[in-house]
Motif scaffolding. Structure first.
Motif, PDB file in Angstrom:
ATOM      1  N   LEU A 157     -32.583  29.214  35.454  1.00 42.10           N
ATOM      2  CA  LEU A 157     -33.750  28.607  34.593  1.00 42.10           C
ATOM      3  C   LEU A 157     -33.524  28.011  33.234  1.00 42.10           C
ATOM      4  CD1 LEU A 157     -36.758  30.592  35.809  1.00 42.10           C
ATOM      5  CD2 LEU A 157     -36.476  28.355  36.357  1.00 42.10           C
ATOM      6  N   VAL A 158     -32.428  28.781  32.501  1.00 42.30           N
ATOM      7  CA  VAL A 158     -32.025  28.367  31.414  1.00 42.30           C
ATOM      8  C   VAL A 158     -31.142  27.238  31.380  1.00 42.30           C
ATOM      9  CG1 VAL A 158     -30.473  29.007  29.387  1.00 42.30           C
ATOM     10  CG2 VAL A 158     -32.265  30.642  30.096  1.00 42.30           C
ATOM     11  N   GLY A 159     -30.260  27.272  32.372  1.00 41.70           N
ATOM     12  CA  GLY A 159     -29.588  26.014  32.618  1.00 41.70           C
ATOM     13  C   GLY A 159     -30.071  24.739  33.171  1.00 41.70           C
ATOM     14  N   VAL A 160     -31.662  24.932  33.603  1.00 41.14           N
ATOM     15  CA  VAL A 160     -32.370  23.826  33.959  1.00 41.14           C
ATOM     16  C   VAL A 160     -33.015  23.292  32.515  1.00 41.14           C
ATOM     17  CG1 VAL A 160     -34.424  23.161  34.885  1.00 41.14           C
ATOM     18  CG2 VAL A 160     -32.968  24.631  36.267  1.00 41.14           C
ATOM     19  N   TYR A 219     -24.478  16.200  21.068  1.00 43.91           N
ATOM     20  CA  TYR A 219     -25.578  17.168  21.491  1.00 43.91           C
ATOM     21  C   TYR A 219     -25.885  16.957  22.944  1.00 43.91           C
ATOM     22  CZ  TYR A 219     -30.542  18.631  21.929  1.00 43.91           C
ATOM     23  OH  TYR A 219     -31.669  19.198  22.322  1.00 43.91           O
ATOM     24  N   ARG A 220     -25.761  15.837  23.385  1.00 41.29           N
ATOM     25  CA  ARG A 220     -25.916  15.750  24.908  1.00 41.29           C
ATOM     26  C   ARG A 220     -24.950  16.311  25.601  1.00 41.29           C
ATOM     27  NH1 ARG A 220     -28.854  11.921  27.885  1.00 41.29           N
ATOM     28  NH2 ARG A 220     -29.035  10.444  25.788  1.00 41.29           N
ATOM     29  N   VAL A 221     -23.758  16.194  25.271  1.00 44.09           N
ATOM     30  CA  VAL A 221     -22.414  16.708  25.888  1.00 44.09           C
ATOM     31  C   VAL A 221     -22.679  18.371  25.442  1.00 44.09           C
ATOM     32  CG1 VAL A 221     -20.052  17.338  25.691  1.00 44.09           C
ATOM     33  CG2 VAL A 221     -20.965  15.000  25.284  1.00 44.09           C
ATOM     34  N   ALA A 222     -23.014  18.723  24.420  1.00 47.72           N
ATOM     35  CA  ALA A 222     -23.166  20.386  24.279  1.00 47.72           C
ATOM     36  C   ALA A 222     -24.385  20.894  25.235  1.00 47.72           C
ATOM     37  CB  ALA A 222     -23.676  20.628  22.831  1.00 47.72           C
ATOM     38  N   MET A 223     -25.280  20.212  25.536  1.00 50.42           N
ATOM     39  CA  MET A 223     -26.458  20.747  26.414  1.00 50.42           C
ATOM     40  C   MET A 223     -25.742  20.874  27.826  1.00 50.42           C
ATOM     41  SD  MET A 223     -28.913  21.359  24.545  1.00 50.42           S
ATOM     42  CE  MET A 223     -28.041  21.423  22.835  1.00 50.42           C
ATOM     43  N   ILE A 224     -25.391  19.886  28.212  1.00 52.79           N
ATOM     44  CA  ILE A 224     -24.606  19.734  29.552  1.00 52.79           C
ATOM     45  C   ILE A 224     -23.628  21.106  29.851  1.00 52.79           C
ATOM     46  CG2 ILE A 224     -23.269  18.388  31.233  1.00 52.79           C
ATOM     47  CD1 ILE A 224     -24.238  15.895  29.893  1.00 52.79           C
ATOM     48  N   VAL A 225     -22.878  21.330  28.871  1.00 54.11           N
ATOM     49  CA  VAL A 225     -21.768  22.127  28.792  1.00 54.11           C
ATOM     50  C   VAL A 225     -22.667  23.786  28.968  1.00 54.11           C
ATOM     51  CG1 VAL A 225     -20.189  23.486  27.693  1.00 54.11           C
ATOM     52  CG2 VAL A 225     -19.999  21.015  27.558  1.00 54.11           C
ATOM     53  N   ALA A 270     -25.620  24.151  29.820  1.00 49.86           N
ATOM     54  CA  ALA A 270     -26.412  24.119  31.288  1.00 49.86           C
ATOM     55  C   ALA A 270     -25.223  24.941  32.239  1.00 49.86           C
ATOM     56  CB  ALA A 270     -26.759  22.965  31.537  1.00 49.86           C
ATOM     57  N   VAL A 271     -24.090  24.419  32.329  1.00 50.20           N
ATOM     58  CA  VAL A 271     -23.148  24.880  33.206  1.00 50.20           C
ATOM     59  C   VAL A 271     -22.905  26.456  33.029  1.00 50.20           C
ATOM     60  CG1 VAL A 271     -20.688  24.494  34.019  1.00 50.20           C
ATOM     61  CG2 VAL A 271     -22.073  22.359  33.581  1.00 50.20           C
ATOM     62  N   GLY A 272     -22.791  26.620  31.845  1.00 48.03           N
ATOM     63  CA  GLY A 272     -22.362  28.033  31.259  1.00 48.03           C
ATOM     64  C   GLY A 272     -23.598  28.997  31.889  1.00 48.03           C
ATOM     65  N   SER A 273     -24.566  28.571  31.470  1.00 45.04           N
ATOM     66  CA  SER A 273     -25.904  29.242  31.941  1.00 45.04           C
ATOM     67  C   SER A 273     -26.076  29.609  33.495  1.00 45.04           C
ATOM     68  CB  SER A 273     -27.316  28.641  31.590  1.00 45.04           C
ATOM     69  OG  SER A 273     -27.133  28.725  30.186  1.00 45.04           O
ATOM     70  N   VAL A 274     -25.798  28.267  34.197  1.00 46.78           N
ATOM     71  CA  VAL A 274     -25.665  28.736  35.607  1.00 46.78           C
ATOM     72  C   VAL A 274     -24.717  29.553  36.148  1.00 46.78           C
ATOM     73  CG1 VAL A 274     -25.442  27.377  38.019  1.00 46.78           C
ATOM     74  CG2 VAL A 274     -26.636  26.574  35.995  1.00 46.78           C
ATOM     75  N   ALA A 275     -23.738  29.513  35.525  1.00 44.27           N
ATOM     76  CA  ALA A 275     -22.412  30.535  35.769  1.00 44.27           C
ATOM     77  C   ALA A 275     -22.892  31.978  35.490  1.00 44.27           C
ATOM     78  CB  ALA A 275     -21.006  30.010  34.809  1.00 44.27           C
ATOM     79  N   ALA A 276     -23.533  32.004  34.484  1.00 45.81           N
ATOM     80  CA  ALA A 276     -23.948  33.208  34.031  1.00 45.81           C
ATOM     81  C   ALA A 276     -24.770  34.054  35.278  1.00 45.81           C
ATOM     82  CB  ALA A 276     -24.865  33.452  32.802  1.00 45.81           C
ATOM     83  N   GLY A 277     -25.802  33.168  35.726  1.00 47.69           N
ATOM     84  CA  GLY A 277     -26.498  33.436  36.964  1.00 47.69           C
ATOM     85  C   GLY A 277     -25.674  33.891  37.939  1.00 47.69           C
ATOM     86  N   LEU A 278     -24.879  33.060  38.287  1.00 46.56           N
ATOM     87  CA  LEU A 278     -23.828  33.325  39.450  1.00 46.56           C
ATOM     88  C   LEU A 278     -23.045  34.724  39.286  1.00 46.56           C
ATOM     89  CD1 LEU A 278     -22.432  32.526  42.100  1.00 46.56           C
ATOM     90  CD2 LEU A 278     -20.762  31.342  40.784  1.00 46.56           C
ATOM     91  N   VAL A 279     -22.686  35.150  38.042  1.00 41.95           N
ATOM     92  CA  VAL A 279     -21.928  36.155  37.807  1.00 41.95           C
ATOM     93  C   VAL A 279     -22.942  37.496  37.967  1.00 41.95           C
ATOM     94  CG1 VAL A 279     -21.052  37.774  35.989  1.00 41.95           C
ATOM     95  CG2 VAL A 279     -20.352  35.343  36.014  1.00 41.95           C
ATOM     96  N   GLY A 280     -24.470  37.114  37.439  1.00 45.74           N
ATOM     97  CA  GLY A 280     -25.346  38.188  37.787  1.00 45.74           C
ATOM     98  C   GLY A 280     -25.453  38.549  39.499  1.00 45.74           C
ATOM     99  N   TRP A 281     -25.454  37.550  40.105  1.00 50.82           N
ATOM    100  CA  TRP A 281     -25.769  37.675  41.400  1.00 50.82           C
ATOM    101  C   TRP A 281     -24.571  38.303  42.209  1.00 50.82           C
ATOM    102  CZ3 TRP A 281     -29.252  37.152  45.387  1.00 50.82           C
ATOM    103  CH2 TRP A 281     -28.884  37.177  46.349  1.00 50.82           C
ATOM    104  N   LEU A 282     -23.361  38.103  41.620  1.00 49.75           N
ATOM    105  CA  LEU A 282     -22.198  38.767  42.210  1.00 49.75           C
ATOM    106  C   LEU A 282     -21.932  40.071  42.028  1.00 49.75           C
ATOM    107  CD1 LEU A 282     -19.621  35.552  42.221  1.00 49.75           C
ATOM    108  CD2 LEU A 282     -20.929  36.499  44.210  1.00 49.75           C
ATOM    109  N   THR A 283     -22.335  40.418  40.700  1.00 55.44           N
ATOM    110  CA  THR A 283     -21.873  41.706  40.128  1.00 55.44           C
ATOM    111  C   THR A 283     -22.975  42.769  39.822  1.00 55.44           C
ATOM    112  OG1 THR A 283     -21.928  41.198  37.695  1.00 55.44           O
ATOM    113  CG2 THR A 283     -19.986  40.654  39.023  1.00 55.44           C
ATOM    114  N   VAL A 284     -24.263  42.373  39.875  1.00 53.95           N
ATOM    115  CA  VAL A 284     -25.133  43.415  39.445  1.00 53.95           C
ATOM    116  C   VAL A 284     -25.640  44.148  40.678  1.00 53.95           C
ATOM    117  CG1 VAL A 284     -27.619  43.552  38.708  1.00 53.95           C
ATOM    118  CG2 VAL A 284     -26.058  42.253  37.392  1.00 53.95           C
TER     119      VAL A 284
END
Length: 475
Positions: free
Chosen positions: A357-360, A447-453, A455-469
């Motif tokens: 959701l943070v990525g969204v 600013y636009r580029v930073a928000m896109i980056v 978003a990608v980092g946040s979604v990657a964090a969610g993927l790490v949570g799914w794989l390791t928690v």
């Protein structure tokens, strides 16, 4: 990290234990009020200064790197020394270290307010970070030592809630003071708050120490501070000088060597600030990876948001501060609810959904970057951001504490706190790669580029949570 309460605060307080029993209720109230006010210095200062950065840069001159160092000088010392600050409180006395930390922070705040130039301001900000690294963990340890188990959770909840409130007020207060008085008033306001905090703790707290003996791991603190400082300097200067510049190469190589030395020191230290054996847990390592990605995205993106609002969309500082209120209020409201949801659905689900959701939210901010209207261009993204972070923060605390044996809860919570701070530090250092300059066109594009980056980092964090928690369990 200015709009988040401390991750894993409860674990830090619990680890202190109720070593001072039968503390009178009046004294407990004084300690609680004093530690709340003392810690609020750091919350208010961080969020207020972040908002006034564009104005400070205009008044004192300097380039984007100077603005980055106003934040990073403080974050560097706090990130590198917060674990040693907690150990010093246990070793030399929680009350004593808290009062010393507040005094150092206050003296540095006065130096910031009187700073005639950017180098002086940056140096004073570094000293502020040292003070915060002493007083923040000591405040939690004081709560753990003052309140017995039954009342400790409530006390920490009040401490964390007050921190969230102060973080919410910080941007508004900083913007208003900048508009009506001066950016220097943002630092002056720390002085009376600090005086009351010291009086309350001095009057109410009894001195207490931890049960572990032995020296504080100052060698490890020195190595990690030097390593992070060199890496931060290299990343901050690389956009301007290029990665081929000999000084940048030297800084990054020596910084990595400093971090490698830190690992070696921790393996041999009598009382390591970072017990490396905790990272044998896949869940603990994954949760810190999630924290690094999520807080880096959050910290780097929010460093740019005031520049976007003030420089690109011409918001007054007070209006820019008020624009961030939904984020802080949403976090304060949603975090307690997320704790109950985690007990029902599990931390894994929330630590996947929250960062996603943070990525969204970041994607919405990137999509509407060219829209200066608050309700159409800023609020939708911030609202989803608040929802995502509110969902993630409370389960993250429980998951970190559940990933290690009970006797290591204090160390685990401290490591996760430090990871969040280092993430923000490195993210702000990397901002120059997407911004390049601080003029309005560069701010808007970067600013636009930073928000896109982000978003990608946040979604990657969610993927790490799914794989390791894993389900919460000790061991």
């Amino acid at each position: 990290m200015s709009h988040l309460t401390e991750p894993c605060a409860r674990g830090s307080a619990r680890a202190a234990g109720a070593v001072v029993s039968q503390t009178p209720k009046r004294a407990q109230r004084r300690v609680l009020a004093g530690t709340v006010l003392g810690s609020s210095l750091a919350f208010i200062d961080s969020s207020a200064v972040n908002l006034t950065l564009p104005v400070i840069q205009q008044r004192l001159g300097g380039d984007l790197a100077s603005a980055q160092w106003i934040m990073n000088a403080y974050s560097l010392m706090l990130s590198a020394l917060v674990l040693s600050g907690g150990a010093a409180a246990d070793r030399y006395g929680r009350k004593r270290v808290f009062i010393v930390g507040v005094a150092v922070f206050t003296a540095a705040s006065l130096a910031c307010a009187l700073a005639p130039s950017l180098p002086v301001l940056i140096a004073a900000r570094a000293v502020q970070g040292i003070g915060a690294a002493l007083m923040t963990p000591a405040s939690l340890a004081l709560l753990g030592a003052t309140f017995e188990e039954k009342g400790r959770g409530q006390a920490v909840g009040i401490w964390a809630g007050a921190g969230g409130l102060m973080s919410a007020l910080g941007p508004v207060l900083g913007g208003w003071l900048t508009d009506t008085v001066s950016w220097r008033a943002v630092f002056v306001i720390n002085l009376p708050i600090a005086a009351v905090a010291v009086w309350l703790v001095a009057a109410g707290a009894r001195e207490s120490r931890g049960t572990r003996s032995g020296p504080v791991d100052w060698a490890g603190a020195a190595a990690v501070t030097a390593g992070l400082a060199l890496i931060t300097w290299g990343l901050t200067d690389a956009p301007r000088k290029g990665f081929a510049d000999p000084l940048v190469i030297a800084a990054l190589v020596l910084g990595l060597a400093g971090l490698a030395a830190f690992v070696l020191i921790e393996r041999r230290a009598e009382n390591p600030m970072t017990p490396l054996k905790l990272f044998r847990s896949v869940s603990f390592s994954g949760l810190n990876g999630l924290t690094l990605l999520l807080y880096a995205a959050f910290g780097g993106a929010l460093f740019l948001l005031p520049f976007q609002l003030i420089r690109a969309h011409h918001y007054p500082p007070a209006a820019a501060g008020a624009a961030l209120l939904p984020l802080s209020v949403g976090l304060a409201v949603l975090s307690p609810l997320a704790g109950r949801l985690a007990s029902r659905f599990g931390a894994r689900a929330l630590l996947t959904a929250g960062p996603t959701l943070v990525g969204v939210g970041f994607a919405l901010l990137a999509w509407r970057a060219g829209d200066g209207g608050y309700w159409s261009g800023v609020f939708p993204g911030l609202a989803v951001l608040a929802l995502g972070m509110g969902v993630a923060v409370a389960p993250l605390t429980d998951a970190v504490l559940g990933a290690v044996p009970g006797e290591f809860e204090g160390a685990a919570s401290g490591i996760n706190n430090a990871t969040a701070r280092v993430a923000g530090l490195l993210a702000v250092a990397l901002v120059g790669f997407v911004l390049g300059a601080a003029d309005p066109p560069a701010v808007a594009a970067g600013y636009r580029v930073a928000m896109i980056v982000a978003a990608v980092g946040s979604v990657a964090a969610g993927l790490v949570g799914w794989l390791t928690v894993r389900p919460l369990a000790k061991g």
